[in-house]
Write a protein that holds these residues in place. Structure first.
Motif, short mmCIF file in Angstrom:
data_model
loop_
_atom_site.label_atom_id
_atom_site.label_comp_id
_atom_site.label_asym_id
_atom_site.label_seq_id
_atom_site.Cartn_x
_atom_site.Cartn_y
_atom_site.Cartn_z
N TYR A 83 48.02 44.60 44.28
CA TYR A 83 47.56 45.90 43.79
C TYR A 83 47.70 46.92 44.90
O TYR A 83 47.34 46.65 46.05
CB TYR A 83 46.09 45.84 43.37
N VAL A 96 50.27 47.55 40.04
CA VAL A 96 50.20 46.15 40.47
C VAL A 96 51.61 45.56 40.38
O VAL A 96 52.32 45.76 39.41
CB VAL A 96 49.19 45.33 39.62
N ARG A 98 53.72 42.15 40.13
CA ARG A 98 53.52 40.78 39.67
C ARG A 98 54.77 39.97 40.02
O ARG A 98 55.88 40.48 39.98
CB ARG A 98 53.25 40.73 38.17
N PRO A 120 41.21 48.76 40.24
CA PRO A 120 40.42 47.55 40.49
C PRO A 120 39.54 47.64 41.73
O PRO A 120 39.92 48.19 42.75
CB PRO A 120 41.49 46.48 40.68
N ASP A 124 36.90 42.91 40.81
CA ASP A 124 37.86 42.81 39.70
C ASP A 124 39.05 41.94 40.09
O ASP A 124 39.51 41.10 39.32
CB ASP A 124 38.38 44.20 39.30
N VAL A 125 39.54 42.15 41.30
CA VAL A 125 40.70 41.40 41.78
C VAL A 125 40.34 39.92 41.94
O VAL A 125 41.11 39.04 41.54
CB VAL A 125 41.24 42.00 43.09
N ASP A 127 38.02 38.29 40.32
CA ASP A 127 37.88 37.73 38.97
C ASP A 127 39.25 37.42 38.37
O ASP A 127 39.46 36.35 37.80
CB ASP A 127 37.12 38.69 38.05
N GLU A 128 40.19 38.35 38.49
CA GLU A 128 41.55 38.12 37.98
C GLU A 128 42.19 36.94 38.69
O GLU A 128 42.83 36.09 38.06
CB GLU A 128 42.41 39.36 38.14
N LEU A 129 42.02 36.86 39.98
CA LEU A 129 42.62 35.79 40.76
C LEU A 129 42.01 34.43 40.40
O LEU A 129 42.72 33.44 40.27
CB LEU A 129 42.45 36.08 42.25
N ARG A 130 40.71 34.41 40.20
CA ARG A 130 40.04 33.17 39.78
C ARG A 130 40.57 32.73 38.42
O ARG A 130 40.89 31.56 38.22
CB ARG A 130 38.53 33.36 39.74
N ASN A 131 40.71 33.65 37.47
CA ASN A 131 41.25 33.32 36.15
C ASN A 131 42.69 32.83 36.27
O ASN A 131 43.09 31.88 35.58
CB ASN A 131 41.18 34.53 35.22
N TRP A 132 43.47 33.46 37.13
CA TRP A 132 44.86 33.05 37.35
C TRP A 132 44.90 31.62 37.90
O TRP A 132 45.71 30.81 37.47
CB TRP A 132 45.55 34.01 38.31
#
Length: 147
Positions: A83, A96, A98, A120, A124-125, A127-132
Motif C-alpha cells: 500500500y 495498492v 498486488r 488503510p 486494516d493492513v 487484518d488483510e494480511l492475516r486473512n491472506w
C-alpha cells in the motif's frame, strides 16, 4: 502512540504478529515518523513507513497520516502487496500493488484506493494480511518446506 502500542499488543497476543520492531521519531513541527517491521506467522514480513502530523495535545490532539507505505512480503520468495500514498511521479492517488506471490512473483495490478475512509490504517493492513495468510496457508507452508 498509545493506540499503536495497544493494537500491536493485541496482534501479538493473538499470535499473528510474532515480533515487532517499529518506533516513533518526533521530527518537530508536529511531525512524527513511524517506521519498522513486524514479523508475522508464516514467515511474512510487514515493513511500515508512515509520516504523521499532530495538531494539538493530549486526548484531543488530531493525528493524520500524510505519507505511508505498508509492504507485505515473504522474504527471499515474493511480495504479497504494498500500500502506498500518492506519488509525485506516478500513481498520484492512494493505491495498492498486488503480486503473483506463488507464481511469477510479478506485479499483477495496481488498485486505486477510493475515498478517505478506504485509506488503510496499520490495523486494516494487518487484518488483510492475516486473512491472506489463512486463505493461502497451504501454499505458504509448501513454499517454506521447499526452502
Amino acid at each position: 502512540m498509545r493506540v499503536h502500542e495497544n493494537r500491536t499488543q493485541t496482534y501479538l497476543r493473538e499470535g499473528f504478529v510474532l515480533s515487532e520492531d517499529s518506533h516513533f521519531e518526533e521530527l518537530g513541527g508536529g511531525l512524527i515518523v513511524l517506521e519498522g517491521a513486524m514479523e508475522c506467522t508464516g514467515g511474512i514480513l510487514l515493513e511500515i513507513e508512515k509520516l504523521l502530523t499532530v495538531d494539538g495535545e493530549g486526548p484531543s490532539a488530531m493525528v493524520q497520516t500524510i505519507v505511508y507505505r505498508y509492504h507485505a512480503r515473504l522474504p527471499g520468495r515474493a511480495n504479497i502487496f504494498r500500500y502506498d500514498s500518492p506519488h509525485d511521479t506516478h500513481n498520484r492517488f492512494h493505491h495498492v500493488h498486488r503480486y503473483d506471490t506463488f507464481g511469477s512473483g510479478a506485479e499483477v495490478c495496481v488498485e486505486k484506493v477510493e475515498g478517505e475512509d478506504a485509506i488503510p490504517t496499520l490495523s486494516d493492513v494487518l487484518d488483510e494480511l492475516r486473512n491472506w495468510y489463512y486463505a493461502n496457508y497451504n501454499q505458504i507452508e509448501r513454499g517454506r518446506q521447499a526452502t
